[in-house]
Enzyme design. Structure first.
Site, PDB file in Angstrom:
ATOM      1  N   LYS A  63      -0.090   0.838 -11.370  1.00  0.00           N
ATOM      2  CA  LYS A  63      -0.113   0.343  -9.988  1.00  0.00           C
ATOM      3  C   LYS A  63      -1.261  -0.657  -9.802  1.00  0.00           C
ATOM      4  O   LYS A  63      -1.091  -1.730  -9.220  1.00  0.00           O
ATOM      5  CB  LYS A  63      -0.254   1.517  -9.014  1.00  0.00           C
ATOM      6  CG  LYS A  63       1.014   2.381  -8.945  1.00  0.00           C
ATOM      7  CD  LYS A  63       0.805   3.688  -8.199  1.00  0.00           C
ATOM      8  CE  LYS A  63       2.022   4.595  -8.339  1.00  0.00           C
ATOM      9  NZ  LYS A  63       1.826   5.936  -7.763  1.00  0.00           N
ATOM     10  N   GLN A  72      -2.734   9.868  -5.492  1.00  0.00           N
ATOM     11  CA  GLN A  72      -1.775  10.212  -6.563  1.00  0.00           C
ATOM     12  C   GLN A  72      -1.517  11.719  -6.591  1.00  0.00           C
ATOM     13  O   GLN A  72      -2.454  12.519  -6.664  1.00  0.00           O
ATOM     14  CB  GLN A  72      -2.325   9.714  -7.920  1.00  0.00           C
ATOM     15  CG  GLN A  72      -1.372   9.898  -9.079  1.00  0.00           C
ATOM     16  CD  GLN A  72      -0.095   9.051  -8.960  1.00  0.00           C
ATOM     17  OE1 GLN A  72      -0.125   7.903  -8.564  1.00  0.00           O
ATOM     18  NE2 GLN A  72       1.042   9.651  -9.277  1.00  0.00           N
ATOM     19  N   ASP A  99       2.656   4.846   0.710  1.00  0.00           N
ATOM     20  CA  ASP A  99       3.564   5.738  -0.027  1.00  0.00           C
ATOM     21  C   ASP A  99       4.640   6.309   0.902  1.00  0.00           C
ATOM     22  O   ASP A  99       5.609   6.912   0.431  1.00  0.00           O
ATOM     23  CB  ASP A  99       2.771   6.912  -0.638  1.00  0.00           C
ATOM     24  CG  ASP A  99       2.504   6.723  -2.126  1.00  0.00           C
ATOM     25  OD1 ASP A  99       3.228   5.932  -2.762  1.00  0.00           O
ATOM     26  OD2 ASP A  99       1.584   7.381  -2.650  1.00  0.00           O
TER      27      ASP A  99
END
Ligand code: NAP
Length: 300
Positions: free
Chosen positions: A51, A95, A118
């Protein structure tokens, strides 16, 4: 035919590069993504690294906050709070999975919805369910983009989604049942309590598989001519490989590809699209901060 996530994600990324250059030319700073990584799980390290690398590739700023596996929940919340308040950062991802002693839901809810690229915050999930503009979580968003760019007909089709996780299966089922294009599918959402699973999968025109079980879906479970989207990524030990493992999807690719009309490979399919979608969300977060739009969330 292969649904080439590598090729399509490169298309998306090159469009974003042009958009970001234009933003900068207008005097704005580049969009900036922050990622919090707790502990040193190998797969999580790899995902976060790709990412960050993708951000760099298109001229986005990035910040990686690394915290040890035994970090306290309050310390993570402090980091999130500081990023929420930092006007130089547009998007924040934490994460997952987090270590067992951390309350994932509490962490997810502490990210400002405007920075939740997200799309995991309940405000953003709620908006998705209502069909309102929001950050759609990256994997389902990337899959929708792939279906769209390959002009896969979805309207009136039977779509079967295997797996009901909050980050993949459930939003995927929502998006495909919407009155939109892609969308307008009749959706069946299957999970571990589903009886006679193959009866459902065999009736699917579009089969989305997000289980986390390597090569679970075999050719006898798939209808001739179906579109098969494989979300799974499992590391399977393989001592002949330099890294000691290979990545496998949830679909037995070699046999299913003979039956499917379209299929995503692993790697080079959904994973690539997920990263492209995360970058799209980050650029959108920055755009929203430049020019308030109807997209923007109003949080009291
Ligand atoms: P998850 O949270 O573990 O959910 C798995 C789902 O599969 C659950 O709903 C579970 O049912 C269902 N399931 C498990 N065994 C089953 C069976 N035998 N029959 C029917 N359903 C079954 O997984 P996830 O986070 O959605 O991830 C799934 C996979 O996608 C993993 O391999 C993950 O690494 C991968 N992934 C890839 C990307 C990408 O970018 N490509 C992104 C995210 C995830 P219950 O709810 O009943 O337990």
């Amino acid at each position: 035919m292969l649904l080439d996530g590598k090729k399509i994600s490169e298309e998306v990324i090159s469009e974003l590069t042009v958009e970001v250059s234009a933003m900068i030319a207008e005097g704005n700073r580049p969009p900036h993504l922050a990622a919090i990584l707790v502990g040193n799980d190998g797969a999580s390290e790899t995902y976060v690294a790709s990412k960050v690398k993708a951000c760099e590739k298109i001229g986005l700023g990035s910040t990686l906050v690394r915290l040890p596996a035994d970090v306290s929940e309050s310390r993570i919340l402090e980091e999130i709070d500081a990023i929420n308040k930092n006007d130089e950062i547009d998007g924040l991802i934490v994460q997952l999975p987090l270590p067992k002693h951390i309350d994932e839901q509490k962490i997810t809810e502490s990210v400002l919805p405007e920075k939740d690229v997200d799309g995991f915050h309940p405000v953003n999930v709620g908006k998705l369910v209502l069909g309102l503009p929001t950050f759609i979580s990256a994997t389902p968003k990337g899959i929708m983009e792939l279906l769209k760019r390959y002009n896969i007909e979805t309207s009136g089709k039977h779509c079967v989604v295997l797996g009901r996780s909050n980050i993949v299966g459930t939003p995927m089922a929502n998006l495909l049942s919407r009155n939109s294009n892609p969308g307008n599918c009749t959706v069946t959402l299957c999970h571990s309590r589903t009886k006679n699973l193959a009866d459902f999968t065999k009736s699917a025109d579009i089969l989305v598989v997000a289980l986390g079980k390597a090569e679970f879906v075999t050719a006898d479970m798939v209808k001739e001519g179906a579109t098969v989207i494989d979300v799974g990524i499992t590391r399977v030990e393989d001592s002949t490989k330099p890294r000691g493992y290979v990545l496998k999807g949830d679909v037995a690719f070699e046999e299913v590809k003979e039956k499917a009309s379209y299929i995503t490979p692993v790697p080079g399919g959904v994973g690539r699209m997920t990263i492209a979608a995360l970058l799209q969300n980050t650029v959108t977060a920055k755009k929203n901060s430049i020019k308030p739009s109807k997209f923007q969330h109003h949080v009291s």
